[in-house]
Design an enzyme around this catalytic site. Structure first.
Site, PDB file in Angstrom:
ATOM      1  N   MET A  55      44.299  45.860  43.556  1.00  0.00           N
ATOM      2  CA  MET A  55      43.368  45.417  42.510  1.00  0.00           C
ATOM      3  C   MET A  55      41.986  45.154  43.102  1.00  0.00           C
ATOM      4  O   MET A  55      41.871  44.673  44.229  1.00  0.00           O
ATOM      5  CB  MET A  55      43.933  44.144  41.868  1.00  0.00           C
TER       6      MET A  55
ATOM      7  N   ASP B  35      47.952  36.235  37.797  1.00  0.00           N
ATOM      8  CA  ASP B  35      47.427  35.308  38.807  1.00  0.00           C
ATOM      9  C   ASP B  35      48.303  34.064  38.833  1.00  0.00           C
ATOM     10  O   ASP B  35      48.312  33.262  37.884  1.00  0.00           O
ATOM     11  CB  ASP B  35      45.971  34.912  38.480  1.00  0.00           C
TER      12      ASP B  35
ATOM     13  N   ASP C 213      33.214  39.921  48.337  1.00  0.00           N
ATOM     14  CA  ASP C 213      34.097  39.280  49.315  1.00  0.00           C
ATOM     15  C   ASP C 213      34.055  40.097  50.600  1.00  0.00           C
ATOM     16  O   ASP C 213      34.246  39.570  51.698  1.00  0.00           O
ATOM     17  CB  ASP C 213      35.565  39.265  48.845  1.00  0.00           C
TER      18      ASP C 213
ATOM     19  N   HIS D 239      36.790  41.013  45.430  1.00  0.00           N
ATOM     20  CA  HIS D 239      35.532  41.244  44.730  1.00  0.00           C
ATOM     21  C   HIS D 239      34.682  42.091  45.668  1.00  0.00           C
ATOM     22  O   HIS D 239      34.791  41.954  46.894  1.00  0.00           O
ATOM     23  CB  HIS D 239      34.771  39.944  44.509  1.00  0.00           C
TER      24      HIS D 239
ATOM     25  N   LYS E  68      39.806  32.434  30.620  1.00  0.00           N
ATOM     26  CA  LYS E  68      39.710  31.069  31.145  1.00  0.00           C
ATOM     27  C   LYS E  68      38.928  30.257  30.116  1.00  0.00           C
ATOM     28  O   LYS E  68      37.955  30.761  29.561  1.00  0.00           O
ATOM     29  CB  LYS E  68      38.982  31.088  32.494  1.00  0.00           C
TER      30      LYS E  68
ATOM     31  N   ASP F 250      43.649  25.547  41.137  1.00  0.00           N
ATOM     32  CA  ASP F 250      44.145  26.674  41.953  1.00  0.00           C
ATOM     33  C   ASP F 250      45.099  26.206  43.053  1.00  0.00           C
ATOM     34  O   ASP F 250      44.974  26.580  44.223  1.00  0.00           O
ATOM     35  CB  ASP F 250      42.973  27.460  42.579  1.00  0.00           C
TER      36      ASP F 250
ATOM     37  N   ASP G 225      46.418  33.603  43.083  1.00  0.00           N
ATOM     38  CA  ASP G 225      44.998  33.264  42.997  1.00  0.00           C
ATOM     39  C   ASP G 225      44.875  31.759  43.163  1.00  0.00           C
ATOM     40  O   ASP G 225      44.685  31.014  42.208  1.00  0.00           O
ATOM     41  CB  ASP G 225      44.397  33.718  41.666  1.00  0.00           C
TER      42      ASP G 225
ATOM     43  N   GLU H 150      46.259  33.746  34.127  1.00  0.00           N
ATOM     44  CA  GLU H 150      46.361  32.852  35.293  1.00  0.00           C
ATOM     45  C   GLU H 150      46.979  31.523  34.886  1.00  0.00           C
ATOM     46  O   GLU H 150      46.539  30.897  33.919  1.00  0.00           O
ATOM     47  CB  GLU H 150      44.975  32.621  35.915  1.00  0.00           C
TER      48      GLU H 150
ATOM     49  N   ASP I 201      39.659  23.411  37.391  1.00  0.00           N
ATOM     50  CA  ASP I 201      40.498  24.507  37.886  1.00  0.00           C
ATOM     51  C   ASP I 201      40.935  24.213  39.321  1.00  0.00           C
ATOM     52  O   ASP I 201      40.139  24.308  40.253  1.00  0.00           O
ATOM     53  CB  ASP I 201      39.648  25.785  37.827  1.00  0.00           C
TER      54      ASP I 201
ATOM     55  N   GLU J 177      40.757  38.719  32.331  1.00  0.00           N
ATOM     56  CA  GLU J 177      41.312  37.425  32.748  1.00  0.00           C
ATOM     57  C   GLU J 177      40.648  36.288  31.983  1.00  0.00           C
ATOM     58  O   GLU J 177      39.493  35.948  32.222  1.00  0.00           O
ATOM     59  CB  GLU J 177      41.107  37.228  34.258  1.00  0.00           C
TER      60      GLU J 177
ATOM     61  N   HIS K 299      44.679  28.616  34.201  1.00  0.00           N
ATOM     62  CA  HIS K 299      43.698  28.698  33.124  1.00  0.00           C
ATOM     63  C   HIS K 299      44.268  28.279  31.769  1.00  0.00           C
ATOM     64  O   HIS K 299      43.622  27.514  31.037  1.00  0.00           O
ATOM     65  CB  HIS K 299      43.109  30.104  33.060  1.00  0.00           C
TER      66      HIS K 299
END
Ligand code: GLT
Ligand code: MN
Ligand code: MN
Length: 390
Positions: A92, A249, A61, A58, A187, A261, A291, A221, A259, A185, A224
């Site tokens: 990406m 993802d 980030d 991002h 969710k 992950d 992810d 993902e 979530d 994406e 998700h």
């Protein structure tokens, strides 16, 4: 075994991680961080050492939201130096449209036109950064695009604003010569009570309404669809069928929970296997992005154990998929499952004559219903393969 016995990844495997994944400091809604932040160049060097292909990000980030232009340039050049030194790629990029309080009621779907305009500005700047770093795929995760209060009356407007924003960004990409492919994406919820375009199927339906649908695909993902109780492998198959699997993802998740992950393959080994098999059998060639993040209990060593584990599990399951395809008994069971009938298949191609002939056919309905297709055996053989006794 065709792979090295320890399943060590190499850049050819095209594994990627987000800066926010291995950089996750272990904060959750109830607790403070349990780990220190790792700076981006260190993450790049460590991922390269582990055999990853790339790193995704991002905007924030890498560059804090309040950085000056000079700070931005300094941070970006240190990051680029680490990329050049290691050969790691940035396939990406994406925008943080969820962290800042300005986006608390949505970004592209905010009821406040000023927030929508700011979201476009921030995304264009982030697309500039992604292009500078070489990114070809632009992910759009609408974490805050959703609602708790549907009495607000904005549902149809929100979809319209979302559409207008995506159309704008596609034009921006083309006018700048960036050539991005955008991946939506989906969710179902979290952080909003309900997120717009909650599933892969919803995103695919929405893409067809955009001005330049060819520029848009999906970034499904594992966690998700699973949160919503859906079958992720089915969702990915539909994306492949539509020619829309632009990115993926990978992680893991218990059904019906927040979530999580989790490390890829940590929870649902059969689902992970069937996913890897689907991707490999269909020659998916995009990045395979993990992810996920290390458990909040872990220190930094645990983070790198987690990252290596994601990649190794993928490679182990890829080897299992190869064994599955080479296993004569399994292949015979799969063949026996399918019943071909050349004459009836021909009648299934529509013409008025075929329709009439098909209507005149006699079927032995009782025999069709009595046949056992052998699925228990196929599943048991799969389990034996996964448990390592075949
Ligand atoms: C966030 C989210 C992920 C998305 C990321 C992209 S950020 O961590 O949970 O699923 O892929 O914006
Ligand atoms: Mn997730
Ligand atoms: Mn994701």
């Amino acid at each position: 075994m065709t792979h090295t016995s320890d399943f060590t990844p190499t850049p050819d495997d095209r594994f990627t991680f987000g800066l926010w994944t291995v950089g996750n400091v272990g904060r959750d809604p109830f607790g403070e961080p349990t780990r220190s932040a790792i700076d981006a160049p260190t993450i790049v060097r460590k991922l390269a050492e582990l055999g990853a292909y790339g790193v995704n990000l991002h905007d924030n980030d890498l560059v804090p939201i309040n950085a000056s232009a000079a700070e931005r340039d300094q941070i970006v050049s240190a990051f680029k130096a680490a990329l050049t030194e290691t050969g790691l790629k940035v396939p990406m990029a994406t925008t943080n449209l969820f962290g800042d309080p300005a986006f608390k009621d949505g970004a592209f779907t905010s009821a406040d036109a000023r927030v929508r305009a700011y979201a476009l500005q921030k995304t264009m700047q982030s697309m500039d950064l992604g292009h500078e770093l070489g990114a070809a795929t632009y992910v759009l995760w609408g974490g805050r695009e959703g609602s708790e209060v549907d009495a607000s009356g904005k549902l149809l407007d929100a979809l319209g604003w979302f559409r207008d924003s995506l159309n704008f960004l596609a034009e921006y990409s083309e006018s700048q010569g960036y050539g991005y492919r955008f991946a939506l994406e989906p969710k179902p919820n979290e952080p909003r009570a309900d997120i717009f375009l909650p599933t892969v199927g919803s995103a695919l339906g929405f893409i067809a309404t955009l001005d330049k649908p060819d520029l848009f695909g999906v970034n499904p993902e594992f966690a998700h669809e699973t949160m919503a109780g859906l079958n992720f492998v089915h969702a990915v198959a539909q994306a492949i069928d539509a020619g829309k699997l632009f990115h993926i993802d990978l992680n893991d998740q218990k059904m019906g929970r927040f979530d999580q992950d989790l490390r890829f393959g940590a929870e649902n080994i059969k689902g992970a296997f069937l996913l890897v098999k689907l991707l490999e059998d269909n020659h998916y060639s995009g990045p395979k992005h993990f992810d996920a993040h290390a458990l909040r209990t872990e220190d930094e060593a645990g983070v790198w154990t987690f990252a290596r584990g994601c990649m190794q599990t993928y490679l182990i399951l890829k080897e299992k998929a190869r064994q599955f395809n080479a296993d004569a008994e399994i292949q015979a069971a799969l063949q026996a499952y399918r019943v071909e009938d050349a004459e009836l298949s021909q009648l299934s191609e529509f013409s008025p004559e075929n329709a009439a002939a098909l209507k005149a056919q006699t079927f032995d309905r009782a025999a069709l219903g009595a046949r056992g297709p052998g699925l228990e055996r196929i599943d048991q053989l799969t389990i034996e393969l996964l448990l390592g006794v075949r």
